[in-house]
Scaffold this active site. Sequence first.
Site, PDB file in Angstrom:
ATOM      1  CD  GLU A 164      -2.604   1.481   0.065  1.00 21.41           C
ATOM      2  OE1 GLU A 164      -2.386   2.543  -0.574  1.00 21.41           O
ATOM      3  OE2 GLU A 164      -3.436   0.627  -0.295  1.00 21.41           O
ATOM      4  CG  ASP A 202      -8.270   4.846  -8.620  1.00 19.28           C
ATOM      5  OD1 ASP A 202      -9.245   5.052  -9.372  1.00 19.28           O
ATOM      6  OD2 ASP A 202      -7.667   5.753  -8.037  1.00 19.28           O
ATOM      7  CG  ASP A 219     -18.180  -0.422  -5.449  1.00 22.81           C
ATOM      8  OD1 ASP A 219     -17.374   0.054  -6.280  1.00 22.81           O
ATOM      9  OD2 ASP A 219     -18.404   0.124  -4.354  1.00 22.81           O
ATOM     10  NE  ARG A 232     -11.998   1.853   8.158  1.00 23.96           N
ATOM     11  CZ  ARG A 232     -11.250   2.586   8.959  1.00 23.96           C
ATOM     12  NH1 ARG A 232     -10.952   3.835   8.619  1.00 23.96           N
ATOM     13  NH2 ARG A 232     -10.771   2.089  10.081  1.00 23.96           N
TER      14      ARG A 232
END
Length: 259
Positions: free
Chosen positions: A106, A160, A196, A236
């Site tokens: 990350e 992303d 999503d 989240r």
Amino acid sequence: MTQKPTIRPSSDAKRKGIDYMFFGRRHGRTLRKGRKAALNDTLPALSLVERLGKLPQKLATIHDAFPKSGRMDDAAPVWLEIGFGSGDYLAKMLAAYPNHRFIGCEPFMNGVSNFLKILHETMDEADYADRLGLWHDSAEILLDALPDASIDRLYLLNPDPWPKKRHHKRRFVQPANLDRIARVLKDGGEFITATDVLDLGEWMLEHTLRHDAFVWTAQSKDDWSVMPDDWMVTTRYAQKGADQGRNEIYLRFVRKNRA
């Protein structure tokens, strides 16, 4: 989506010299005192750069990424999460699989600091220090340094989407990165991704199906539209999408056996 989709022409043109370009943010809001302390006090012992002095061009063995430990078996599975965000999923995996080793990648340091905060609040250092390594730079550099057939499972969760067409070349799932993933995964190893964003889901499915190293495991609609039984937690980012009415797409692929 259980039918093989129409394959679009590959958008991954050869782009000399920019394989390792990083397009996201490395820093966000100013970190609070506790988060800064986590980076200063906890990250060095887990950072692959600090642990190895520098990341070599190629690790001789995947176990070089972890401290020597009589507690951990060298045959322990190694799972890698690329883009672990705030670290919710990686932390859950660490707790749920105490006999596995993990590498988390990350570059966004605010996310790294949040993950370290979760570790401090939920786990004893002795339970993860010898089985966790962190890389906070471009994933391509890490993948190129890992040995062949060294990773048992690789996660790429809610990457992303880069929704603008001119930015699609920045999406992580591209032929060059699929080559990297195919090289580091063991035969029968899993590549697991989720999003999503429907357009990105179709993109990732099409590109991975086009690659000859992977087999899509889905047998029915539920296999890609229903959260798998072994899913650790709704991140989240995914929860935010659900709150806005977006449905998560779950894609699981198996690395074919090498000839």
